[in-house]
Design an enzyme around this catalytic site. Sequence first.
Site, short mmCIF file in Angstrom:
data_model
loop_
_atom_site.label_atom_id
_atom_site.label_comp_id
_atom_site.label_asym_id
_atom_site.label_seq_id
_atom_site.Cartn_x
_atom_site.Cartn_y
_atom_site.Cartn_z
N LYS A 245 0.97 -1.21 0.07
CA LYS A 245 0.07 0.05 0.08
C LYS A 245 0.86 1.05 0.04
O LYS A 245 0.63 2.20 -0.66
CB LYS A 245 -1.08 -0.02 1.03
CG LYS A 245 -2.16 -0.97 0.99
CD LYS A 245 -2.86 -1.21 2.52
CE LYS A 245 -3.60 -2.53 2.34
NZ LYS A 245 -4.50 -2.57 3.24
N ASP B 187 -10.72 3.16 4.23
CA ASP B 187 -11.04 1.98 3.98
C ASP B 187 -12.80 1.87 4.06
O ASP B 187 -13.36 0.58 3.58
CB ASP B 187 -10.69 1.03 5.29
CG ASP B 187 -9.64 0.07 5.23
OD1 ASP B 187 -9.39 -0.10 4.04
OD2 ASP B 187 -8.96 -0.18 6.42
N GLN C 85 -4.46 -1.60 9.54
CA GLN C 85 -4.43 -2.80 9.05
C GLN C 85 -4.96 -3.89 10.02
O GLN C 85 -4.88 -3.83 11.28
CB GLN C 85 -3.06 -3.07 8.66
CG GLN C 85 -2.86 -4.58 7.81
CD GLN C 85 -3.45 -4.49 6.44
OE1 GLN C 85 -3.69 -3.35 5.94
NE2 GLN C 85 -4.01 -5.52 5.83
#
Length: 299
Positions: A61, A128, A105
């Site tokens: 990422k 997200d 994460q």
Amino acid sequence: MPAETARHPQIPGARIIDGRAVAAGLRARLAEAIAAAPFAPRLDVILVGADPASAVYVKAKEKAAREAGMVSQIHRLPAETGQAELLALIARLNADATVDGILVQLPLPAQIDQVAVIEAIDPAKDVDGFTLTNVGRLAAGLPGLVPCTPRGCMVLLRETLGDLRGKRAVVVGRSAIVGRPMAQLLVQADCTVAIAHSRSADPAGECRTADIVVAAAGRAGLVTADWIGPGAAVIDVGINRLADGRLVGDVAFEKVAAIAGAITPVPGGVGPMTIACLLENTLEAARRRRGLPLAAAAE
Ligand code: GUN
């Protein structure tokens, strides 16, 4: 014209949807939009602990964000980090006007309350799309930040089928991260949608009548050829590691490809789209936070 309608009806075999190519195109358009913008969006990623798969994802990422011209920073915290410490870092990033996107994460270590941590993220920086504010906005059909994997699946479906209006779609799996938001996005695109799951009476029968099947159950090879109607578009979200080390999806690829009209491979299908859509969400968050219209460049 979608490629599969151009195929000879006597020659079976699905069009293979090249997620790497679609993702590369999206990333290139995002890089162009960022190069032309008077600011560089900034993405901060928080990694707690040393889970090897999470470490690989987080690194990927950061690399993709930098390649697109963004500023990116990883915050690595030890596995024994307490919830208060993690919440303090999120509060600091929420308050930092230079930060556009915050991603924690998952999974988090057992001592940390995942819901409380996600809820601490400013919804305007929640790239997200996991906060209840963004989940609710999606359910209500309001603009917000949308989870990256379902967003990527929608890009692939539009690329493959064009107009999705009136299509029958079945999502296999009801997770908060993929299945549920995927169904919402398909409804928004005017599809007729069902969610099949582990307690469904006849998931194969549900799927067999569908124009679109999105497999997101997390079970290797669950979707077999008898689940798929001729010519259907099959999107495989599964990433399952077999005992022999092979990476496979939720769809029995070879057999299903002989019946479907189009299908994503694993790897090289949905996976690359997730990161590309994370970058798209970060640029979107950065523009919204500055009161700028959302970039048409990436659409
Ligand atoms: N772990 C596995 N998939 C994801 C994802 O999409 N976002 C985050 N934050 N963690 C994950």
